[in-house]
Design a protein around this motif. Structure first.
Motif, PDB file in Angstrom:
ATOM      1  N   ILE A 289       0.852  -1.195   0.000  1.00  0.00           N
ATOM      2  CA  ILE A 289       0.000   0.000   0.000  1.00  0.00           C
ATOM      3  C   ILE A 289       0.888   1.245   0.000  1.00  0.00           C
ATOM      4  O   ILE A 289       1.776   1.384   0.834  1.00  0.00           O
ATOM      5  N   THR A 290       0.632   2.142  -0.939  1.00  0.00           N
ATOM      6  CA  THR A 290       1.415   3.380  -1.017  1.00  0.00           C
ATOM      7  C   THR A 290       0.562   4.625  -0.770  1.00  0.00           C
ATOM      8  O   THR A 290       1.093   5.722  -0.639  1.00  0.00           O
ATOM      9  N   LYS A 291      -0.769   4.450  -0.707  1.00  0.00           N
ATOM     10  CA  LYS A 291      -1.659   5.588  -0.453  1.00  0.00           C
ATOM     11  C   LYS A 291      -2.192   5.479   0.976  1.00  0.00           C
ATOM     12  O   LYS A 291      -2.896   4.520   1.307  1.00  0.00           O
ATOM     13  N   VAL A 292      -1.820   6.469   1.793  1.00  0.00           N
ATOM     14  CA  VAL A 292      -2.175   6.431   3.212  1.00  0.00           C
ATOM     15  C   VAL A 292      -2.884   7.725   3.589  1.00  0.00           C
ATOM     16  O   VAL A 292      -2.455   8.817   3.230  1.00  0.00           O
ATOM     17  N   MET A 293      -3.976   7.571   4.317  1.00  0.00           N
ATOM     18  CA  MET A 293      -4.718   8.724   4.832  1.00  0.00           C
ATOM     19  C   MET A 293      -4.835   8.624   6.341  1.00  0.00           C
ATOM     20  O   MET A 293      -4.658   7.552   6.920  1.00  0.00           O
ATOM     21  N   GLN A 294      -5.158   9.752   6.946  1.00  0.00           N
ATOM     22  CA  GLN A 294      -5.395   9.802   8.384  1.00  0.00           C
ATOM     23  C   GLN A 294      -6.787  10.342   8.629  1.00  0.00           C
ATOM     24  O   GLN A 294      -7.243  11.250   7.941  1.00  0.00           O
ATOM     25  N   SER A 295      -7.479   9.742   9.598  1.00  0.00           N
ATOM     26  CA  SER A 295      -8.782  10.244  10.029  1.00  0.00           C
ATOM     27  C   SER A 295      -8.670  10.639  11.494  1.00  0.00           C
ATOM     28  O   SER A 295      -8.213   9.839  12.321  1.00  0.00           O
ATOM     29  N   THR A 296      -9.060  11.865  11.818  1.00  0.00           N
ATOM     30  CA  THR A 296      -9.033  12.262  13.224  1.00  0.00           C
ATOM     31  C   THR A 296     -10.169  11.596  14.004  1.00  0.00           C
ATOM     32  O   THR A 296     -10.160  11.595  15.226  1.00  0.00           O
ATOM     33  N   ASN A 297     -11.120  11.043  13.293  1.00  0.00           N
ATOM     34  CA  ASN A 297     -12.209  10.297  13.945  1.00  0.00           C
ATOM     35  C   ASN A 297     -11.765   8.890  14.307  1.00  0.00           C
ATOM     36  O   ASN A 297     -10.972   8.273  13.598  1.00  0.00           O
ATOM     37  N   SER A 298     -12.318   8.390  15.401  1.00  0.00           N
ATOM     38  CA  SER A 298     -12.031   7.015  15.815  1.00  0.00           C
ATOM     39  C   SER A 298     -13.251   6.451  16.532  1.00  0.00           C
ATOM     40  O   SER A 298     -14.382   6.768  16.174  1.00  0.00           O
ATOM     41  N   LEU A 299     -13.017   5.640  17.554  1.00  0.00           N
ATOM     42  CA  LEU A 299     -14.115   4.940  18.226  1.00  0.00           C
ATOM     43  C   LEU A 299     -15.162   5.895  18.800  1.00  0.00           C
ATOM     44  O   LEU A 299     -16.359   5.703  18.611  1.00  0.00           O
ATOM     45  N   LYS A 300     -14.719   6.914  19.518  1.00  0.00           N
ATOM     46  CA  LYS A 300     -15.682   7.776  20.224  1.00  0.00           C
ATOM     47  C   LYS A 300     -16.623   8.486  19.254  1.00  0.00           C
ATOM     48  O   LYS A 300     -17.822   8.629  19.543  1.00  0.00           O
ATOM     49  N   GLU A 301     -16.097   8.905  18.095  1.00  0.00           N
ATOM     50  CA  GLU A 301     -16.967   9.544  17.100  1.00  0.00           C
ATOM     51  C   GLU A 301     -17.949   8.544  16.497  1.00  0.00           C
ATOM     52  O   GLU A 301     -19.071   8.912  16.135  1.00  0.00           O
ATOM     53  N   GLY A 302     -17.512   7.292  16.403  1.00  0.00           N
ATOM     54  CA  GLY A 302     -18.422   6.238  15.935  1.00  0.00           C
ATOM     55  C   GLY A 302     -19.559   5.999  16.902  1.00  0.00           C
ATOM     56  O   GLY A 302     -20.715   5.794  16.500  1.00  0.00           O
ATOM     57  N   VAL A 303     -19.261   6.030  18.190  1.00  0.00           N
ATOM     58  CA  VAL A 303     -20.300   5.851  19.222  1.00  0.00           C
ATOM     59  C   VAL A 303     -21.246   7.052  19.209  1.00  0.00           C
ATOM     60  O   VAL A 303     -22.469   6.890  19.324  1.00  0.00           O
ATOM     61  N   VAL A 304     -20.693   8.256  19.038  1.00  0.00           N
ATOM     62  CA  VAL A 304     -21.525   9.473  18.951  1.00  0.00           C
ATOM     63  C   VAL A 304     -22.489   9.357  17.763  1.00  0.00           C
ATOM     64  O   VAL A 304     -23.698   9.611  17.909  1.00  0.00           O
ATOM     65  N   ALA A 305     -21.979   8.966  16.600  1.00  0.00           N
ATOM     66  CA  ALA A 305     -22.816   8.817  15.404  1.00  0.00           C
ATOM     67  C   ALA A 305     -23.926   7.796  15.661  1.00  0.00           C
ATOM     68  O   ALA A 305     -25.088   7.985  15.247  1.00  0.00           O
ATOM     69  N   ASP A 306     -23.580   6.720  16.341  1.00  0.00           N
ATOM     70  CA  ASP A 306     -24.540   5.658  16.669  1.00  0.00           C
ATOM     71  C   ASP A 306     -25.625   6.178  17.611  1.00  0.00           C
ATOM     72  O   ASP A 306     -26.818   5.937  17.409  1.00  0.00           O
ATOM     73  N   MET A 307     -25.228   6.898  18.645  1.00  0.00           N
ATOM     74  CA  MET A 307     -26.180   7.388  19.645  1.00  0.00           C
ATOM     75  C   MET A 307     -27.109   8.476  19.077  1.00  0.00           C
ATOM     76  O   MET A 307     -28.305   8.461  19.315  1.00  0.00           O
ATOM     77  N   LEU A 308     -26.525   9.415  18.318  1.00  0.00           N
ATOM     78  CA  LEU A 308     -27.343  10.502  17.767  1.00  0.00           C
ATOM     79  C   LEU A 308     -28.213  10.018  16.622  1.00  0.00           C
ATOM     80  O   LEU A 308     -29.257  10.605  16.323  1.00  0.00           O
ATOM     81  N   GLY A 309     -27.765   8.912  15.989  1.00  0.00           N
ATOM     82  CA  GLY A 309     -28.530   8.377  14.868  1.00  0.00           C
ATOM     83  C   GLY A 309     -29.745   7.598  15.299  1.00  0.00           C
ATOM     84  O   GLY A 309     -30.604   7.275  14.510  1.00  0.00           O
TER      85      GLY A 309
END
Length: 309
Positions: A289-309
């Motif tokens: 793999i030569t294409k790498v990205m970073q996401s500042t989101n992780s587990l806690k943002e996933g839980v937030v999306a789940d709860m608000l959704g």
């Protein structure tokens, strides 16, 4: 609009608190706090939370509770991951926190953890119709999730977090070539399921979820003299492959003193960034793999999306 929600991600190295409200795809963050508790310090591979770490963890939860009361939060989720999952006295910690704050901590398994990480990264806008491999390097475990914007193709959690790897392989600083080779041989053995699974998919991107990947981005931008770069103000970052390789080379070869004096590396990550760099480069090489990205989101943002959704 209902009351705000609170999410706590109780990791092996760091405890996070996020208080939010509004749209699950683009929530309003009312309050955010990070505490470098180092719950796994001195005991991560012994399966126990040491007394000083135990006390730091309880104190952090009491402070989090003060913020939760201040913002008149409705729904609360406190998510415990690898360190509390595997510690013999993890339940005692959960009971102590409940008695002193009223907060009920839920321990999730690695599969659930990976699922929340995917939701967080997806909410951050990092995924496309191309397949990505999300890599979340925690202190106690590493989660790998193969997927795209339409869903998860495969996911698995491995008890190979940076605190565990550092404890086993980074005892001499700078880390020795022999230790690096031994660590890679260990990953060969422990990540066989990942490599077997990836034979079925064309992976275009490696997406690093927060943590070490935040540090890689910050070190790169500081090296370039970019004084306006602020990791807290972005959702994702695309790495230049040459810059990423040069930066991880520097981190792997650096001394503790060099890393500690680098303002782009937060104290809790000064030593663990070495094995995190080795693991990242190892995955890039193994899967080509030569294409790498970073996401500042992780587990806690996933839980937030789940709860608000």
């Amino acid at each position: 609009m209902g009351k705000p929600i609170a999410v706590m991600d109780l990791g092996t190295n760091t405890f996070h608190l996020l208080i939010a409200e509004g749209d699950p795809a683009n929530p309003t963050i009312l309050f955010k706090s990070t505490d470098p508790v180092k719950l796994g310090e001195g005991g991560i591979n012994k399966g126990i939370i040491q007394p000083a770490a135990f006390e730091r963890g309880v104190k952090a939860m009491q402070q989090f509770n003060e913020h939760i009361l201040k913002y008149d939060v409705g729904q609360i989720r406190a998510i415990a991951t690898s360190a509390l999952r595997s510690a013999a006295n993890g339940q005692q910690f959960i009971d102590d926190v409940k008695a002193k704050t009223g907060i009920s901590i839920e321990t999730i398994n690695g599969d659930e953890e990976a699922g929340f990480i995917y939701k967080g990264v997806k909410a951050g806008g990092c995924l496309s119709d191309k397949n990505s491999l999300i890599m979340d390097i925690g202190g106690g475990s590493i989660e790998f999730i193969a997927g795209n914007q339409d869903g998860i193709l495969w996911k698995q959690s491995f008890e190979l977090g940076a605190a565990r790897l550092m404890d086993q392989f980074h005892q001499i600083d700078p880390i020795t070539p022999d230790a690096i080779n031994t660590l890679k041989a260990y990953l060969d053995e422990r990540l066989a399921d990942l490599f077997n699974a990836m034979k079925a998919y064309q992976i275009d991107y490696l997406v690093g979820s927060s943590g070490a990947f935040d540090t890689f981005a910050e070190v790169i931008e500081a090296t370039k003299g970019n004084t306006t770069f602020d990791i807290k103000k972005i959702k994702n970052y695309s790495f230049n492959n040459d810059e990423l390789i040069k930066t991880t080379d520097y981190l792997i070869q650096s001394s503790h003193g060099e890393r500690a004096s680098n303002k782009s590396i937060i104290p809790v990550r000064v030593d663990m960034i070495v094995v995190s760099s080795i693991a990242t480069r190892y995955i890039m090489q193994k899967l080509n793999i030569t294409k790498v990205m970073q996401s500042t989101n992780s587990l806690k943002e996933g839980v937030v999306a789940d709860m608000l959704g």
